[in-house]
Design an enzyme around this catalytic site. Sequence first.
Site, mmCIF file in Angstrom:
data_model
loop_
_atom_site.group_PDB
_atom_site.id
_atom_site.type_symbol
_atom_site.label_atom_id
_atom_site.label_comp_id
_atom_site.label_asym_id
_atom_site.label_seq_id
_atom_site.Cartn_x
_atom_site.Cartn_y
_atom_site.Cartn_z
ATOM 1 N N TRP A 286 0.837 -1.208 0.000
ATOM 2 C CA TRP A 286 0.000 0.000 0.000
ATOM 3 C C TRP A 286 0.867 1.252 0.000
ATOM 4 O O TRP A 286 0.517 2.269 -0.605
ATOM 5 C CB TRP A 286 -0.946 0.008 1.207
ATOM 6 C CG TRP A 286 -2.216 -0.752 0.935
ATOM 7 C CD1 TRP A 286 -2.512 -2.015 1.321
ATOM 8 C CD2 TRP A 286 -3.357 -0.275 0.187
ATOM 9 N NE1 TRP A 286 -3.764 -2.356 0.863
ATOM 10 C CE2 TRP A 286 -4.308 -1.310 0.174
ATOM 11 C CE3 TRP A 286 -3.668 0.924 -0.463
ATOM 12 C CZ2 TRP A 286 -5.550 -1.183 -0.471
ATOM 13 C CZ3 TRP A 286 -4.899 1.046 -1.104
ATOM 14 C CH2 TRP A 286 -5.820 0.010 -1.104
ATOM 15 N N TRP A 314 -19.680 20.125 1.465
ATOM 16 C CA TRP A 314 -19.054 20.151 2.796
ATOM 17 C C TRP A 314 -19.713 21.227 3.645
ATOM 18 O O TRP A 314 -20.263 22.200 3.112
ATOM 19 C CB TRP A 314 -17.547 20.456 2.674
ATOM 20 C CG TRP A 314 -16.782 19.524 1.788
ATOM 21 C CD1 TRP A 314 -16.210 19.818 0.583
ATOM 22 C CD2 TRP A 314 -16.499 18.132 2.028
ATOM 23 N NE1 TRP A 314 -15.592 18.699 0.054
ATOM 24 C CE2 TRP A 314 -15.753 17.649 0.920
ATOM 25 C CE3 TRP A 314 -16.807 17.245 3.061
ATOM 26 C CZ2 TRP A 314 -15.310 16.329 0.825
ATOM 27 C CZ3 TRP A 314 -16.370 15.929 2.963
ATOM 28 C CH2 TRP A 314 -15.634 15.494 1.859
ATOM 29 N N ASN A 349 -3.681 2.319 12.717
ATOM 30 C CA ASN A 349 -4.320 2.421 11.399
ATOM 31 C C ASN A 349 -5.833 2.301 11.459
ATOM 32 O O ASN A 349 -6.552 3.070 10.819
ATOM 33 C CB ASN A 349 -3.756 1.348 10.469
ATOM 34 C CG ASN A 349 -4.396 1.403 9.096
ATOM 35 O OD1 ASN A 349 -4.320 2.427 8.422
ATOM 36 N ND2 ASN A 349 -5.066 0.339 8.700
ATOM 37 N N TRP A 367 -12.114 16.492 3.605
ATOM 38 C CA TRP A 367 -11.007 15.604 3.977
ATOM 39 C C TRP A 367 -9.680 16.348 4.034
ATOM 40 O O TRP A 367 -8.766 15.965 4.761
ATOM 41 C CB TRP A 367 -10.926 14.398 3.024
ATOM 42 C CG TRP A 367 -10.671 14.712 1.579
ATOM 43 C CD1 TRP A 367 -11.600 14.847 0.594
ATOM 44 C CD2 TRP A 367 -9.393 14.916 0.937
ATOM 45 N NE1 TRP A 367 -11.007 15.135 -0.610
ATOM 46 C CE2 TRP A 367 -9.650 15.173 -0.426
ATOM 47 C CE3 TRP A 367 -8.077 14.911 1.376
ATOM 48 C CZ2 TRP A 367 -8.633 15.431 -1.349
ATOM 49 C CZ3 TRP A 367 -7.065 15.168 0.466
ATOM 50 C CH2 TRP A 367 -7.343 15.416 -0.873
ATOM 51 N N TRP A 390 -6.319 9.550 3.085
ATOM 52 C CA TRP A 390 -7.476 10.432 3.320
ATOM 53 C C TRP A 390 -8.464 10.335 2.169
ATOM 54 O O TRP A 390 -9.677 10.283 2.366
ATOM 55 C CB TRP A 390 -7.027 11.885 3.552
ATOM 56 C CG TRP A 390 -6.685 12.109 4.995
ATOM 57 C CD1 TRP A 390 -5.444 12.031 5.568
ATOM 58 C CD2 TRP A 390 -7.601 12.376 6.064
ATOM 59 N NE1 TRP A 390 -5.543 12.242 6.923
ATOM 60 C CE2 TRP A 390 -6.842 12.459 7.261
ATOM 61 C CE3 TRP A 390 -8.981 12.557 6.142
ATOM 62 C CZ2 TRP A 390 -7.429 12.725 8.507
ATOM 63 C CZ3 TRP A 390 -9.561 12.806 7.383
ATOM 64 C CH2 TRP A 390 -8.793 12.892 8.535
#
Length: 483
Positions: A286, A314, A349, A367, A390
């Site tokens: 990852w 948002w 995590n 975000w 994110w």
Amino acid sequence: MTERALHWFRNDLRLADNPALAAATESGPVLCLYILDNGSGRRPIGGASRWWLSRSLDALGTALAAKGGRLVLMRGDPAVLLPRVVKEAGIKLVTWNRRYEAAEIALDRTLKEDLSGNGIDVRSFNGHLLNEPWQVTTTTGQPMKVFTPYWRAARQKGEPAVPIPAPGRIRALPLPDSIESMAAPLPNLDLEPRKPDWAGGMRDAWMPGEAGATARLDDFLGSGLAGYAVDRDRPDRAATSRLSPHLHFGEIGPRQIWHALHHARAAGEAAGSEQDAEKFLSEIGWREFSHHLLFHNPELATRNYDQRFDAFPWRPDETALRRWQRGQTGVPLVDAGMRELWTTGWMHNRVRMVVASFLIKHLLQDWRAGEAWFWDTLVDADAANNAASWQWVAGSGADASPYFRIFNPVTQGETHDPKGSYVRQWVPVLAGLSDGDIHQPWKAPEKALREAGVRIGETYPAPLVDLAFGRQRALDAFATIRG
Ligand SMILES: Cc1cc2nc3c(=O)[nH]c(=O)nc-3n(C[C@H](O)[C@H](O)[C@H](O)COP(=O)(O)OP(=O)(O)OC[C@H]3O[C@@H](n4cnc5c(N)ncnc54)[C@H](O)[C@@H]3O)c2cc1C
């Protein structure tokens, strides 16, 4: 032929498996240089990263000195400083390990052109990744967008090169006064917080530097790997490697991790199963994939990968954002994570996913506000991993978690912190509640709250948002952009 060399340390603060440093030391006497970049237009590193960097440079300087070398520190714009140093020290070879942020790539390219144009041999290497971002592609040569085929293709490239050992001896290049006058002692770089000194929790939690990285890897392979595939989701257990800041600063490289893992398993020194080892390597995968995404999408930290999210409604709310940052949302798992981050510069995590989902979905905050807070407070803040993660949580990223998958922080807590010990550690005011009440104290019976000394709204906040309401509001918001 002996040639005066300069190795420019950046995200490779180690001696072992450092191909660029090896090339420089093989060439002749070396000037080992680190420049605290405050002039090239690169995104400034955050406070927690500055603390780590200071400790890591200190460790690197000591390790170099033990080999006969010397770490020279400077502060300024590398585009100005590096050519000047090269000229005044009579350097013939410059080496560095490659970086992958757009501003860094642009700077390195310009420097390489300028220095090469003046007859300097400039050599760059891969010290940071198993594969360069451009080496893994689809069958038609395009960048990859989905992790599983990416990692399969990366694995098909075979084993990474065997790590090269640290140089035996390093000859430090004597410096002219003009360069000595440009050098700064570490305290002058002003990296560590003083007033107030908020780094006590980080000092307790970490040992920055190559020796700390190697010790952590050995420890993890010896005792942490067993059960990793399952326990990695448990914030109440020390079940992951905690190598992320060491990897970010290049105190250890992924080739070293790969080979140490295989060696330890072959020698019977790693306790974990094949499944544990594969899962751990896929997390390194990852990291690789995130760098691949950043390289091919230079604005990953600022622009929605999925542009439908440009129209997302948002609801900017400074108060809500601040309460999230301070671990005062009234939702225990979220607050525990945010307080762990504030104190140690790191967060588990699973909890990163929960706090990010809560901010983006339950609170409808962009975000990018969360990404920026993590950038400032994480010791492993990383342009690739942070931005990609994110966007993954937001649903706006490549191969992202769908937006409609909204983590319920209560059930996440009950599943991954079933005894509430993670919450008890970081939100001690709730410690007296039962395992059944600790993840949603607002629903605990009056008597249980009284006995535990918890007064909702006084000793611990009421939830910032009703979870069912927040979830539905997020789904409604998403419905407005779903194509
Ligand atoms: C919102 C959010 C933000 C994040 N920001 C960062 C960041 O700034 N820097 C960072 O290194 N990681 C980030 N991560 C990924 C991950 O949380 C951390 O890498 C991991 O928790 C580090 O702990 P560890 O070293 O014990 O991991 P381990 O489980 O031991 O994994 C080994 C290594 O694999 C890499 N890795 C693991 N998970 C991921 C992942 N999901 N994406 C990319 N690489 C991964 C890390 O380098 C890690 O050290 C973020 C995740 C989320 C959800």
